[in-house]
Design a protein around this motif. Structure first.
Motif, PDB file in Angstrom:
ATOM      1  N   TYR A 246      -8.068  12.856  -7.613  1.00 35.25           N
ATOM      2  CA  TYR A 246      -8.200  14.078  -6.802  1.00 35.25           C
ATOM      3  C   TYR A 246      -7.709  15.323  -7.537  1.00 35.25           C
ATOM      4  O   TYR A 246      -7.853  16.443  -7.029  1.00 35.25           O
ATOM      5  N   LYS A 247      -7.101  15.167  -8.712  1.00 30.94           N
ATOM      6  CA  LYS A 247      -6.615  16.324  -9.472  1.00 30.94           C
ATOM      7  C   LYS A 247      -7.744  17.316  -9.768  1.00 30.94           C
ATOM      8  O   LYS A 247      -7.479  18.482 -10.052  1.00 30.94           O
TER       9      LYS A 247
ATOM     10  N   THR B 270       1.586  17.736  -5.533  1.00 27.73           N
ATOM     11  CA  THR B 270       0.432  18.649  -5.566  1.00 27.73           C
ATOM     12  C   THR B 270      -0.485  18.458  -4.355  1.00 27.73           C
ATOM     13  O   THR B 270      -1.028  19.422  -3.842  1.00 27.73           O
TER      14      THR B 270
ATOM     15  N   SER C 152      -6.023   7.537  -4.376  1.00 27.13           N
ATOM     16  CA  SER C 152      -5.871   8.760  -5.175  1.00 27.13           C
ATOM     17  C   SER C 152      -6.494   8.701  -6.564  1.00 27.13           C
ATOM     18  O   SER C 152      -6.879   9.724  -7.118  1.00 27.13           O
TER      19      SER C 152
HETATM   20  C1  LIG Z   1      -1.152  12.952  -9.418  1.00 29.58           C
HETATM   21  C2  LIG Z   1      -1.364  11.660  -8.736  1.00 29.58           C
HETATM   22  C3  LIG Z   1      -0.601  11.259  -7.641  1.00 29.58           C
HETATM   23  C4  LIG Z   1       0.593  12.003  -7.106  1.00 29.58           C
HETATM   24  O1  LIG Z   1       0.490  13.335  -7.028  1.00 29.58           O
HETATM   25  P1  LIG Z   1       1.675  14.371  -7.133  1.00 29.58           P
HETATM   26  O2  LIG Z   1       1.001  15.634  -7.188  1.00 29.58           O
HETATM   27  O3  LIG Z   1       2.450  14.128  -8.402  1.00 29.58           O
HETATM   28  O4  LIG Z   1       2.535  14.205  -5.948  1.00 29.58           O
HETATM   29  C5  LIG Z   1      -0.939  10.078  -7.021  1.00 29.58           C
HETATM   30  N1  LIG Z   1      -1.936   9.300  -7.475  1.00 29.58           N
HETATM   31  C6  LIG Z   1      -2.664   9.635  -8.538  1.00 29.58           C
HETATM   32  C7  LIG Z   1      -3.738   8.725  -8.989  1.00 29.58           C
HETATM   33  C8  LIG Z   1      -2.410  10.830  -9.202  1.00 29.58           C
HETATM   34  O5  LIG Z   1      -3.151  11.146 -10.262  1.00 29.58           O
END
Ligand SMILES: *Cc1c(COP(=O)(O)O)cnc(C)c1O
Length: 375
Positions: free
Chosen positions: A95-96, A224, A355
């Motif tokens: 999701y980034k 995030t 995620s």
């Molecule tokens: C970045 C990420 C998270 C956690 O996100 P934060 O922004 O660090 O709280 C969880 N799962 C995956 C796969 C991620 O890439």
């Protein structure tokens, strides 16, 4: 260990050249989200359908792979139906991309030509991909033990990889040093990233026919997504589209749980904690820079912090993989937390997510498979 807690009392205009306030303090953006339901309805199913709510100046600056509007899939856990957003289905595999799309669009609008970023993997992949699309040079600092699949991805997007020996904090320190001369496209400090991840909240509500869920179970590393959700649900609430804020339920690995401990001790700041290696590498953040904000967000929505053991993460992971949901181990930590929450809560409408994609961690998943087959 020295903890640097930075507060956010300030807001800056959306054309700011800064990624952090002059005094070193974190800041948020001076912006008001506007929703035009008629326009949203006619647009393609991606996160830019909420264009009026995203603080990017100029259409020509929007850097997008038409990401977002991931399926909100009903999945049964322990006999209870939960809505799982399929956030592993982005072009870089996590999701980034939501945050990177908005942040790199902002970078383009500033006419900045070179950025630096640091990450335990996925944020680096996302920023590198959007930098490639925008034609912006990009240096990504990562811990030396980052998984090969993520390194390959970052390298193929054309970013310059800097491997840093030591901890995740050592990597962050190196990037911070470089950021004295190069624009810091940080998913932790830079508020534009959060104005991308907030679209998760918009989509969840739209997919529930413009209703807010009772609770949202989220990962908590740097926060995030958690902080994006805080902004996103509040935007919809302020616009009169939803009538309540969902509880934000934040999940940490017991092997690295500074926020969990602070929250349950009633503290507003984190304290240094002992950490151990964890399967959930993506949320193993000992010193999240927006810790105070994360604690506040959870408290204000009457949510809570949950911590999960390695065994619980492994069991959740195996269960998901066996049922056809190919996720990376970090994603399973959130699901392990969800399982605990579902057991004790009488909420009707619970939302959570996958995620990150499993194809990112083939080596780790092979190791778990070997271990399982030997039992
Ligand atoms: C970045 C990420 C998270 C956690 O996100 P934060 O922004 O660090 O709280 C969880 N799962 C995956 C796969 C991620 O890439």
């Amino acid at each position: 260990m020295k903890l640097k807690e930075q507060q956010t009392h300030k807001t800056y205009a959306v054309d700011t050249l800064l990624w952090r306030g002059e005094n070193g303090f974190l800041f948020d953006l001076e912006t008001e989200a506007v929703f035009s339901r008629e326009k949203i309805d006619t647009r393609k199913p991606n996160m830019w359908r909420y264009r009026e709510a995203i603080p990017i100046i100029g259409e020509e600056n929007v850097i997008s792979f038409e990401e977002g509007f991931t399926p909100l899939l009903p999945v049964d856990f322990n006999g209870k139906r939960v809505w799982i957003k399929q956030e592993q289905l982005f072009s870089t595999g996590s999701y980034k991309d939501r945050g990177a799309s908005v942040l790199m669009s902002h970078v383009k609008s500033l006419k900045v030509k070179h950025v630096v970023q640091d990450s335990s993997g996925n944020a680096g992949c996302a920023v590198a991909a959007y930098a490639a699309k925008a034609g912006i040079n990009c240096d990504i600092y990562v811990p030396a033990d980052t998984s090969p699949a993520k390194l390959a991805q970052i390298a193929w997007y054309g970013a310059n990889i800097q491997l840093v020996p030591g901890s995740r904090e050592d990597t962050a320190a190196k990037a911070l040093e470089a950021a004295q001369h190069i624009y810091y496209a940080s998913h932790c400090y830079n508020p534009f990233f959060l104005h991308g991840t907030k679209t998760f909240a918009y989509e969840v509500c739209e997919q529930l026919h413009w209703k807010a869920p009772d609770a949202v179970v989220l990962p908590a590393g740097n926060g995030t997504l958690l902080l994006g959700c805080e902004i996103g649900f509040y935007d919809l609430y302020k616009a009169g589209i939803i009538s309540k804020l969902p509880k934000l339920i934040a999940v940490q690995s017991a092997h690295c749980a500074p926020l969990y401990h602070a929250f349950h001790q009633g503290l507003e700041h984190i304290k240094p904690v002992e950490t151990l290696p964890t399967l959930a590498e993506g949320i193993a953040i000992a010193q999240p820079v927006r810790a105070q904000q994360m604690l506040q967000a959870v408290k204000q929505t009457h949510g809570t912090f949950i911590s999960v053991s390695e065994e619980e993460i492994t069991n959740a992971l195996i269960d998901c993989l066996n049922r056809g949901y190919y996720i990376e181990p970090t994603s399973a930590a959130t699901i392990a937390g969800l399982l605990k929450y579902v057991k004790e809560s009488d909420d009707n409408l619970i939302v959570s997510l996958f995620s990150g994609h499993g194809l990112k961690s083939t080596e780790k998943l092979m190791k778990i498979l070997d271990k399982k087959n030997h039992h």
